[in-house]
Design an enzyme around this catalytic site. Sequence first.
Site, short mmCIF file in Angstrom:
data_model
loop_
_atom_site.label_atom_id
_atom_site.label_comp_id
_atom_site.label_asym_id
_atom_site.label_seq_id
_atom_site.Cartn_x
_atom_site.Cartn_y
_atom_site.Cartn_z
N LYS A 165 51.10 32.00 25.72
CA LYS A 165 50.28 30.78 25.80
C LYS A 165 49.02 30.93 24.95
O LYS A 165 48.67 30.02 24.22
CB LYS A 165 49.82 30.52 27.25
CG LYS A 165 50.93 30.24 28.23
CD LYS A 165 50.38 29.81 29.59
CE LYS A 165 49.56 30.87 30.30
NZ LYS A 165 50.32 32.05 30.74
N ARG A 210 46.40 26.38 37.62
CA ARG A 210 47.27 27.43 38.13
C ARG A 210 47.60 27.23 39.60
O ARG A 210 48.37 28.01 40.16
CB ARG A 210 46.58 28.78 37.99
CG ARG A 210 47.04 29.60 36.78
CD ARG A 210 46.15 30.82 36.76
NE ARG A 210 46.64 31.98 36.14
CZ ARG A 210 46.30 32.39 34.92
NH1 ARG A 210 45.60 31.62 34.14
NH2 ARG A 210 46.70 33.56 34.47
N ARG A 267 50.34 45.19 25.59
CA ARG A 267 49.37 44.32 24.93
C ARG A 267 48.02 45.01 24.75
O ARG A 267 47.52 45.67 25.65
CB ARG A 267 49.19 43.05 25.79
CG ARG A 267 48.21 42.06 25.20
CD ARG A 267 48.39 40.69 25.78
NE ARG A 267 47.81 40.56 27.11
CZ ARG A 267 47.73 39.39 27.75
NH1 ARG A 267 48.22 38.29 27.19
NH2 ARG A 267 47.20 39.33 28.94
N ARG A 278 43.72 45.40 28.79
CA ARG A 278 43.04 44.74 29.90
C ARG A 278 43.41 45.44 31.20
O ARG A 278 44.55 45.86 31.37
CB ARG A 278 43.49 43.27 29.96
CG ARG A 278 42.78 42.38 28.98
CD ARG A 278 43.39 41.01 28.85
NE ARG A 278 43.83 40.38 30.08
CZ ARG A 278 44.33 39.14 30.14
NH1 ARG A 278 44.43 38.41 29.04
NH2 ARG A 278 44.73 38.62 31.28
N ARG A 310 50.68 39.98 39.33
CA ARG A 310 50.33 38.68 38.73
C ARG A 310 51.56 37.77 38.69
O ARG A 310 51.44 36.56 38.86
CB ARG A 310 49.79 38.90 37.30
CG ARG A 310 48.37 39.42 37.29
CD ARG A 310 47.98 39.97 35.94
NE ARG A 310 47.87 38.96 34.90
CZ ARG A 310 47.87 39.23 33.60
NH1 ARG A 310 47.99 40.48 33.18
NH2 ARG A 310 47.75 38.27 32.71
P1 AMP Z 1 44.78 34.95 31.89
O1 AMP Z 1 43.97 35.49 30.77
O2 AMP Z 1 45.02 33.46 31.77
O3 AMP Z 1 46.04 35.71 32.14
O4 AMP Z 1 43.88 35.11 33.21
C1 AMP Z 1 43.45 36.37 33.64
C2 AMP Z 1 42.98 36.28 35.08
O5 AMP Z 1 41.88 35.37 35.19
C3 AMP Z 1 44.01 35.77 36.09
O6 AMP Z 1 44.89 36.79 36.54
C4 AMP Z 1 43.08 35.28 37.20
O7 AMP Z 1 42.53 36.34 37.94
C5 AMP Z 1 41.94 34.65 36.41
N1 AMP Z 1 42.23 33.23 36.11
C6 AMP Z 1 42.41 32.69 34.86
N2 AMP Z 1 42.64 31.37 34.96
C7 AMP Z 1 42.61 31.07 36.27
C8 AMP Z 1 42.82 29.88 37.01
N3 AMP Z 1 43.09 28.72 36.41
N4 AMP Z 1 42.72 29.94 38.36
C9 AMP Z 1 42.43 31.10 39.00
N5 AMP Z 1 42.25 32.26 38.36
C10 AMP Z 1 42.34 32.26 37.01
#
Ligand code: AMP
Length: 218
Positions: free
Chosen positions: A13, A88, A127, A161, A172
Amino acid sequence: MKLILFGMPGVGKGTQAKILAQKHGAVHISTGDMLRANIQNGTPLGTMAKGYMDKGELVPDNLIIAMIEEVLSSAKAKKGYVLDGFPRTVPQAESLETILWRANVPIDKAINIVVDEEEVVRRLSGRMTCPNCGAIYHKYNQPPKVENTCDSCGHVGLIQRNDDKEETVRHRLEVYHKNTEPVLQFYRNKGTIVDINGAKSVEEVTTAIEQVLQSARA
Ligand code: AMP
């Protein structure tokens, strides 16, 4: 271009959102990137979010919604946006409806990028990210030209990360099935979502998304 990108963590994404936003002059809105920037800058939001993120849990809806409302109501978003990692949860999707209606920037399409779950685990656990500019690499599939050095900004010291460790990745994915799959159903019921095969090259996936958007406009 007013687009939401869905898909499990690791389907690409972020990569697609960056390309599409740049090509079409839209804002790339990644809640994950925004939260990581808050952590890096030591803000109160970053401090609250870090514990959830490191464990692979979702950050509470109220924090996320307040953060996203500000960006979507900005003048920049009127020209176009690509949402990556939001909504989400169903409450986030419901709030998004209200925010978009108020700001008068309705979405054109929601795209669900589909990749096999084991492939996702493999992608995420290899990654590497640039902590300076957010560029994404893969240890084996897409290494930087010079070892440990970002191709985009020259920063030395790519990192994994905390939430890309295999055990956290698996958690996750559980969180994704429990909280985010119902959001897909929300958009399927509205008829605004299209599935795209994400197991192809980056360029092929971009083209497939652009084709969907073109046919939506036709
Ligand atoms: P991502 O980079 O999109 O994979 O997000 C990394 C982490 O940020 C996720 O595992 C959540 O802990 C938090 N996060 C990102 N976007 C959201 C969201 N829309 N709602 C809740 N937590 C989020």
